[in-house]
Design an enzyme around this catalytic site. Structure first.
Site, PDB file in Angstrom:
ATOM      1  N   ALA A  32       0.872  -1.193   0.000  1.00 37.61           N
ATOM      2  CA  ALA A  32       0.000   0.000   0.000  1.00 37.61           C
ATOM      3  C   ALA A  32       0.906   1.239   0.000  1.00 37.61           C
ATOM      4  O   ALA A  32       0.799   2.110   0.854  1.00 37.61           O
ATOM      5  CB  ALA A  32      -0.969  -0.002   1.178  1.00 37.61           C
ATOM      6  N   HIS A  34       3.097   4.595  -0.613  1.00 42.35           N
ATOM      7  CA  HIS A  34       2.811   6.028  -0.790  1.00 42.35           C
ATOM      8  C   HIS A  34       4.140   6.751  -0.927  1.00 42.35           C
ATOM      9  O   HIS A  34       5.206   6.114  -0.995  1.00 42.35           O
ATOM     10  CB  HIS A  34       1.971   6.541   0.393  1.00 42.35           C
ATOM     11  N   HIS A  37       7.148   5.712   1.273  1.00 42.45           N
ATOM     12  CA  HIS A  37       7.887   4.536   0.795  1.00 42.45           C
ATOM     13  C   HIS A  37       8.724   4.914  -0.431  1.00 42.45           C
ATOM     14  O   HIS A  37       9.868   4.487  -0.564  1.00 42.45           O
ATOM     15  CB  HIS A  37       6.917   3.416   0.382  1.00 42.45           C
ATOM     16  N   LYS A 150       9.512   7.939  10.591  1.00 46.75           N
ATOM     17  CA  LYS A 150       8.110   7.996  11.032  1.00 46.75           C
ATOM     18  C   LYS A 150       7.863   6.928  12.106  1.00 46.75           C
ATOM     19  O   LYS A 150       7.130   7.147  13.051  1.00 46.75           O
ATOM     20  CB  LYS A 150       7.194   7.782   9.832  1.00 46.75           C
ATOM     21  N   ASP A 151       8.493   5.754  11.915  1.00 44.48           N
ATOM     22  CA  ASP A 151       8.387   4.677  12.906  1.00 44.48           C
ATOM     23  C   ASP A 151       9.661   4.714  13.758  1.00 44.48           C
ATOM     24  O   ASP A 151      10.529   3.849  13.643  1.00 44.48           O
ATOM     25  CB  ASP A 151       8.220   3.335  12.192  1.00 44.48           C
ATOM     26  N   GLN A 154      10.650   1.808  15.914  1.00 43.20           N
ATOM     27  CA  GLN A 154      11.029   0.675  15.062  1.00 43.20           C
ATOM     28  C   GLN A 154      12.478   0.829  14.589  1.00 43.20           C
ATOM     29  O   GLN A 154      13.223  -0.150  14.519  1.00 43.20           O
ATOM     30  CB  GLN A 154      10.086   0.590  13.865  1.00 43.20           C
TER      31      GLN A 154
HETATM   32  P1  AMP Z   1       5.313   0.031   6.328  1.00 44.78           P
HETATM   33  O1  AMP Z   1       4.922  -0.380   4.963  1.00 44.78           O
HETATM   34  O2  AMP Z   1       4.310   0.894   7.032  1.00 44.78           O
HETATM   35  O3  AMP Z   1       5.820  -1.120   7.169  1.00 44.78           O
HETATM   36  O4  AMP Z   1       6.575   0.981   6.134  1.00 44.78           O
HETATM   37  C1  AMP Z   1       7.708   0.575   5.412  1.00 44.78           C
HETATM   38  C2  AMP Z   1       8.790   1.586   5.609  1.00 44.78           C
HETATM   39  O5  AMP Z   1       8.340   2.871   5.155  1.00 44.78           O
HETATM   40  C3  AMP Z   1       9.175   1.769   7.091  1.00 44.78           C
HETATM   41  O6  AMP Z   1      10.580   1.924   7.189  1.00 44.78           O
HETATM   42  C4  AMP Z   1       8.443   3.023   7.466  1.00 44.78           C
HETATM   43  O7  AMP Z   1       9.046   3.718   8.539  1.00 44.78           O
HETATM   44  C5  AMP Z   1       8.550   3.814   6.179  1.00 44.78           C
HETATM   45  N1  AMP Z   1       7.516   4.863   6.129  1.00 44.78           N
HETATM   46  C6  AMP Z   1       6.179   4.713   6.327  1.00 44.78           C
HETATM   47  N2  AMP Z   1       5.552   5.917   6.255  1.00 44.78           N
HETATM   48  C7  AMP Z   1       6.520   6.833   6.015  1.00 44.78           C
HETATM   49  C8  AMP Z   1       6.516   8.252   5.833  1.00 44.78           C
HETATM   50  N3  AMP Z   1       5.392   8.974   5.897  1.00 44.78           N
HETATM   51  N4  AMP Z   1       7.689   8.874   5.599  1.00 44.78           N
HETATM   52  C9  AMP Z   1       8.847   8.153   5.532  1.00 44.78           C
HETATM   53  N5  AMP Z   1       8.918   6.812   5.683  1.00 44.78           N
HETATM   54  C10 AMP Z   1       7.772   6.155   5.923  1.00 44.78           C
END
Ligand code: AMP
Length: 279
Positions: A32, A34, A37, A150-151, A154
């Site tokens: 998903a 955006h 990513h 953002k995380d 994590q």
């Molecule tokens: P996720 O798909 O939510 O597990 O995120 C995958 C990676 O994208 C992780 O390293 C997140 O921290 C990063 N991520 C998610 N949202 C953002 C954002 N708004 N800005 C920068 N990195 C992000």
């Protein structure tokens, strides 16, 4: 762009990259995708000869089954975005590829990260993250891996994982990408109602207000005020805390410049959103 689903396909991509002595960048995601990513993928493509992105919704990191069931899956759109970013390969494993029967669980002392803030609110979440990122790192062995600040918590967990098991992988943590109105991009934003979406930018506004207030009032008062501002907008606050950037220990007062991290999790319309500000 190569689409890889099995270990064999993955290994064949990896061995051809290694034969060329190429550097390999890796961006783990749950799909998903955006612009947040996309920023990680762009950094990887800029810095590494080859970039591989994983799309895997990791059930282990969802403490709430309803949250897992509602997590958006948009593989076709994700592939189109990755293609346009000139990504070299996308790894989309089935759960049994990530966790084959009899796989052994990784032990990692999370140094208390698993019992505070996100860890406290989502029991088992970080252990789930560790299990899947360990296996992805182990399968792929990239030179560099990219994560989003953002995380924030994590990122700290991944740093511990690297220190114990993957010292050869270098990590890069990149800033949060936001919508024009300040809302941190998240796959979960799509679940907000129109009214919730209108309300959600208040999270970033309040974080920024606290940063400004830090020049004038003590931390305890600024945090109390922030919680009040959110509650006034009928935003349910799970936590809104000041911690030290390296230790994640709570701050009774402001830390020195660059070491303050405000971490928050709120619930708007039943959707749990996290954000932070580092200053
Ligand atoms: P996720 O798909 O939510 O597990 O995120 C995958 C990676 O994208 C992780 O390293 C997140 O921290 C990063 N991520 C998610 N949202 C953002 C954002 N708004 N800005 C920068 N990195 C992000």
């Amino acid at each position: 762009m190569q689409q890889l689903t099995t270990r064999e396909e993955l290994n064949s991509f990896l061995s051809s990259a290694r034969k060329q002595n190429a550097s390999l960048g890796f961006v783990p995601t749950m799909g998903a995708l955006h612009a947040g990513h996309a920023a990680l993928v762009m950094h990887s493509v800029e810095q590494c000869d080859f970039t591989i992105v994983s799309l895997f919704v990791n059930r282990l990191q969802f403490n709430n089954p309803e949250d897992y069931n509602k997590y958006p899956v948009k593989t076709r759109e994700d592939m189109a975005l990755l293609e346009s970013l000139d990504c070299d390969a996308v790894f989309i494993p089935e759960p049994e590829v990530m966790f084959p029967a009899g796989y052994s669980k990784i032990e990692l002392d999370l140094n208390g990260l698993d019992t505070k803030l996100e860890g406290q609110s989502r029991p088992g979440h970080f252990d789930g993250v560790v299990q899947v990122v360990y296996r992805l790192f182990d399968y792929i062995r990239p030179d560099k891996a990219f994560f989003g600040l953002k995380d924030y918590q994590q990122c700290m967990v991944i740093r511990l994982l690297k220190k114990k098991y993957f010292q050869d992988i270098s990590l890069e943590f990149l800033p949060t990408i936001r919508e024009a109105d300040g809302l941190a991009m998240s796959s979960r934003n799509a679940r907000l109602s129109p009214a919730g979406r209108m309300k959600a930018p208040v999270i970033h506004k309040v974080l920024q207000a606290v940063v400004s207030l830090s020049r004038h009032v003590v931390a305890r008062d600024a945090l109390k005020y922030a919680r009040h501002l959110l509650a006034r907008e009928n935003v349910q606050v799970d936590y809104f805390e000041l911690v030290h950037a390296d230790t994640l220990q709570p701050g009774q007062d402001w830390f020195k410049k660059g070491k303050n991290v405000l971490l928050t999790a709120v619930i708007i319309d039943g959707v749990r959103l996290i954000d932070n500000e580092i200053f």
